[in-house]
Design a protein around this motif. Structure first.
Motif, PDB file in Angstrom:
ATOM      1  N   UNK A  94       0.843  -1.181   0.000  1.00 54.31           N
ATOM      2  CA  UNK A  94       0.000   0.000   0.000  1.00 54.31           C
ATOM      3  C   UNK A  94       0.891   1.248   0.000  1.00 54.31           C
ATOM      4  N   UNK A  95       0.870   1.948  -1.116  1.00 50.59           N
ATOM      5  CA  UNK A  95       1.636   3.184  -1.267  1.00 50.59           C
ATOM      6  C   UNK A  95       0.658   4.353  -1.432  1.00 50.59           C
ATOM      7  N   UNK A  96       1.147   5.551  -1.187  1.00 49.57           N
ATOM      8  CA  UNK A  96       0.350   6.736  -1.494  1.00 49.57           C
ATOM      9  C   UNK A  96       0.290   6.931  -3.008  1.00 49.57           C
ATOM     10  N   UNK A  98       0.731   9.501  -4.802  1.00 43.98           N
ATOM     11  CA  UNK A  98       1.851  10.286  -5.348  1.00 43.98           C
ATOM     12  C   UNK A  98       3.111   9.442  -5.464  1.00 43.98           C
ATOM     13  N   UNK A  99       3.249   8.458  -4.573  1.00 44.84           N
ATOM     14  CA  UNK A  99       4.419   7.589  -4.625  1.00 44.84           C
ATOM     15  C   UNK A  99       4.364   6.689  -5.846  1.00 44.84           C
ATOM     16  N   UNK A 100       3.205   6.055  -6.060  1.00 44.27           N
ATOM     17  CA  UNK A 100       3.114   5.046  -7.101  1.00 44.27           C
ATOM     18  C   UNK A 100       2.919   5.646  -8.488  1.00 44.27           C
ATOM     19  N   UNK A 101       1.959   6.574  -8.635  1.00 45.84           N
ATOM     20  CA  UNK A 101       1.609   7.076  -9.959  1.00 45.84           C
ATOM     21  C   UNK A 101       2.574   8.160 -10.444  1.00 45.84           C
ATOM     22  N   UNK A 102       2.942   9.064  -9.536  1.00 41.13           N
ATOM     23  CA  UNK A 102       3.817  10.165  -9.934  1.00 41.13           C
ATOM     24  C   UNK A 102       5.293   9.857  -9.707  1.00 41.13           C
ATOM     25  N   UNK A 103       5.545   8.676  -9.104  1.00 40.61           N
ATOM     26  CA  UNK A 103       6.920   8.215  -8.911  1.00 40.61           C
ATOM     27  C   UNK A 103       7.770   9.230  -8.153  1.00 40.61           C
ATOM     28  N   UNK A 104       7.226   9.754  -7.090  1.00 38.42           N
ATOM     29  CA  UNK A 104       7.978  10.661  -6.225  1.00 38.42           C
ATOM     30  C   UNK A 104       7.437  10.556  -4.816  1.00 38.42           C
ATOM     31  N   UNK A 105       8.213  10.972  -3.869  1.00 38.86           N
ATOM     32  CA  UNK A 105       7.798  10.926  -2.472  1.00 38.86           C
ATOM     33  C   UNK A 105       8.585   9.888  -1.701  1.00 38.86           C
ATOM     34  N   UNK A 106       8.072   8.687  -1.605  1.00 43.15           N
ATOM     35  CA  UNK A 106       8.709   7.618  -0.839  1.00 43.15           C
ATOM     36  C   UNK A 106       9.836   7.006  -1.671  1.00 43.15           C
ATOM     37  N   UNK A 107      11.058   7.215  -1.245  1.00 42.26           N
ATOM     38  CA  UNK A 107      12.230   6.769  -1.992  1.00 42.26           C
ATOM     39  C   UNK A 107      12.771   5.432  -1.484  1.00 42.26           C
ATOM     40  N   UNK A 108      12.135   4.841  -0.491  1.00 40.25           N
ATOM     41  CA  UNK A 108      12.701   3.642   0.142  1.00 40.25           C
ATOM     42  C   UNK A 108      12.691   2.444  -0.806  1.00 40.25           C
ATOM     43  N   UNK A 124      12.750 -21.189   3.109  1.00 39.49           N
ATOM     44  CA  UNK A 124      12.783 -19.781   2.739  1.00 39.49           C
ATOM     45  C   UNK A 124      12.345 -19.635   1.285  1.00 39.49           C
ATOM     46  N   UNK A 125      11.781 -18.483   0.974  1.00 39.46           N
ATOM     47  CA  UNK A 125      11.340 -18.195  -0.386  1.00 39.46           C
ATOM     48  C   UNK A 125      12.434 -17.460  -1.151  1.00 39.46           C
ATOM     49  N   UNK A 126      12.142 -17.164  -2.386  1.00 37.86           N
ATOM     50  CA  UNK A 126      13.036 -16.351  -3.198  1.00 37.86           C
ATOM     51  C   UNK A 126      13.166 -14.951  -2.597  1.00 37.86           C
ATOM     52  N   UNK A 127      14.349 -14.377  -2.689  1.00 42.22           N
ATOM     53  CA  UNK A 127      14.580 -13.008  -2.224  1.00 42.22           C
ATOM     54  C   UNK A 127      14.126 -12.029  -3.310  1.00 42.22           C
ATOM     55  N   UNK A 128      13.199 -11.156  -2.973  1.00 39.29           N
ATOM     56  CA  UNK A 128      12.708 -10.137  -3.900  1.00 39.29           C
ATOM     57  C   UNK A 128      13.452  -8.834  -3.649  1.00 39.29           C
ATOM     58  N   UNK A 129      14.091  -8.325  -4.671  1.00 36.44           N
ATOM     59  CA  UNK A 129      14.942  -7.152  -4.503  1.00 36.44           C
ATOM     60  C   UNK A 129      15.189  -6.508  -5.861  1.00 36.44           C
ATOM     61  N   UNK A 130      15.018  -5.179  -5.999  1.00 38.30           N
ATOM     62  CA  UNK A 130      14.533  -4.263  -4.967  1.00 38.30           C
ATOM     63  C   UNK A 130      13.013  -4.117  -5.014  1.00 38.30           C
ATOM     64  N   UNK A 131      12.422  -3.875  -3.862  1.00 40.69           N
ATOM     65  CA  UNK A 131      10.996  -3.578  -3.744  1.00 40.69           C
ATOM     66  C   UNK A 131      10.867  -2.084  -3.484  1.00 40.69           C
ATOM     67  N   UNK A 132      10.252  -1.370  -4.422  1.00 36.13           N
ATOM     68  CA  UNK A 132      10.133   0.077  -4.273  1.00 36.13           C
ATOM     69  C   UNK A 132       8.718   0.522  -4.612  1.00 36.13           C
ATOM     70  N   UNK A 133       8.511   1.846  -4.734  1.00 37.54           N
ATOM     71  CA  UNK A 133       7.177   2.407  -4.906  1.00 37.54           C
ATOM     72  C   UNK A 133       6.562   2.078  -6.261  1.00 37.54           C
TER      73      UNK A 133
END
Length: 474
Positions: A94-96, A98-108, A124-133
């Motif tokens: 769950x992202x804001x 502005x984070x998801x559509x405008x691709x700005x804000x949460x940079x984590x 253990x499952x597969x490692x998912x990387x990177x997970x971003x907005x």
């Protein structure tokens, strides 16, 4: 015999503990040698998994040593175990907007994996990387198989995450410090500092630290042949910036198949009392499996794959009784279509009669114990060959992309999705640890699928806003 099996199980646990200790030592050395981010994250994940397995093995070993030895129940009296499989694991983020559509804000950016455990079996499952907005859901391609699982099992899912920093040079830190030591201080002091660095490395303080983000518990009541949605308990971290934006739900396919479905419980020569007017005894070869007693005239017919000449249901409704007048006979009764169907079988010896009686009774109890997993056979998928592969698998949209904004439509109206309304390219849905390949555009994906649109439903079909409705199928 029971004490021998107990000692063998304890020895097996000790062997597993010894193996995990060696795995830890090797993984810790690998952490010190890693130079790349992917290698470092994988090593840290493996180290955490080994620690969890070793803790589970030691706790089980202590429990078995304190537990009083139990008496054996005899031939065929052990409750049926099962294979349990986990697949199609998927959870939304769950992202804001502005984070998801405008691709700005949460940079984590995060690295995420899961631990699935039943008893001492931990995978253990597969490692998912990177997970971003840009990602709206996490998709794990793994198929995990648990063996020899009792009916009262508790399946536990744990989600672990590590926030990625701009400078991921943790693996090379010991070398940097070592270089600084040699160039700035004396050799004696440098050796002491290097020794302390090795000790710190062996205690697991160096390397990425994965934090527990969420947990979920499932049981036999939650198994199903299709994908279902379940609740997830999200952990509250002290450092909110490290919090993975989970929605609080996940969907997966958790299936169970009792071993008595795929393996025979008992077999051998029998005599069947013919239900015709003649009421004669007929020689048969019988096999008890999948809650049926199948009978052939000869064993060779079974070996050739021929259909049985007679099948007797053995389930929770079946009444199984030894004959009161004849020691070698067993009566099997089923109520079907308003009347009782009674079958009488006879064994060669009294010991065979006791063996068959125990197996038949236990088979009926297993049908009760495994509930709906015994009523409908669930397929246990085979683990795929793409385990731990670091390639980004492209999929036609994410859960968020496929969610319609209009509740109901007529058969002639095209229901737009989120991406069509905002005129944006759908986000990539993560399937595994990423390579740098890019996601196709919405136009390209539409052409590749033959012009079909996932947001189109005919016949005035009504669909809820979020595909994570209770007991929904993905």
């Amino acid at each position: 015999m029971c004490n021998g099996n107990r000692l063998l199980q304890e020895y097996d646990l000790e062997q597993k503990i010894d193996l995990e200790i060696k795995m830890r030592e090797g993984t810790t050395k690998l952490l010190a040698a890693c130079r790349h981010q992917t290698q470092t994250l994988e090593a840290a994940k493996n180290l955490l998994t080994s620690n969890e397995r070793m803790s589970a093995y030691m706790a089980e070993l202590q429990r078995r040593k304190k537990e009083a030895p139990s008496r054996g129940l005899g031939y065929g009296c052990q409750p049926c175990m099962a294979r349990v499989s986990l697949s199609d694991l998927r959870m939304p983020l769950i992202w804001r907007d502005t984070d998801h559509f405008k691709n700005k804000g949460d940079y984590r950016r995060f690295a995420v994996f899961c631990l699935a455990r039943i008893g001492t079996e931990i995978y253990d499952t597969t490692l998912l990387c990177p997970v971003d907005r840009s990602l709206t859901d996490l998709t794990f391609p793994d198929v995990l198989i648990f063996n020899q699982i009792p009916s009262d099992f508790e399946f536990r899912l744990e989600v672990y995450s590590h926030i990625l920093q701009d400078d991921m040079s943790i693996a090379s830190t010991p070398r940097k410090i070592k270089k600084t030591i040699h160039s700035s201080i004396s050799r004696t002091v440098g050796k002491k500092l290097a020794a302390s660095l090795r000790d710190e490395l062996n205690t697991g303080k160096i390397g990425p630290h994965f934090e527990l983000m969420a947990t979920a518990r499932l049981s036999l009541d939650d198994v199903h042949d299709s994908i279902h949605t379940h609740d997830m308990q999200v952990e509250n971290l002290e450092n909110r910036s490290h919090q993975l934006p989970l929605f609080g739900h996940f969907c997966c396919r958790l299936a169970a198949q009792p071993d008595c479905v795929s393996q025979e419980s008992c077999s051998g020569d029998l005599m069947l009392l013919d239900s015709d007017a003649a009421r004669q005894w007929v020689s048969m070869w019988g096999q008890l499996q999948a809650f049926r007693l199948d009978l052939w005239v000869k064993r060779e017919q079974w070996e050739q794959g021929q259909d049985p000449v007679r099948s007797i249901v053995v389930d929770r409704e079946t009444v199984i009784q030894p004959s009161k007048s004849v020691t070698k006979e067993i009566t099997i009764s089923n109520f079907c279509e308003g009347k009782d169907e009674i079958s009488v079988i006879r064994t060669k010896t009294v010991d065979d009669q006791q063996k068959w009686l125990r197996c038949l009774v236990q088979h009926a109890k297993d049908h009760v114990r495994w509930k709906h997993a015994a009523e409908k056979i669930m397929e246990i998928q085979s683990p795929g060959s793409a385990r731990h592969s670091f390639t980004r698998q492209l999929r036609g949209g994410s859960l968020y992309d496929e969610t319609p904004l209009i509740e109901s439509v007529s058969s002639e109206y095209h229901r737009p999705t989120v991406q069509e309304i905002f005129g944006m390219t759908p986000s990539t849905s993560l399937s595994s640890c990423a390579s740098s390949s890019s996601s196709p555009t919405f136009r390209e994906r539409s052409h590749s699928s033959g012009g079909s649109n996932k947001g189109r439903l005919g016949g005035g079909t009504v669909r809820t806003h979020w595909p994570f409705s209770r007991n929904c199928q993905d």
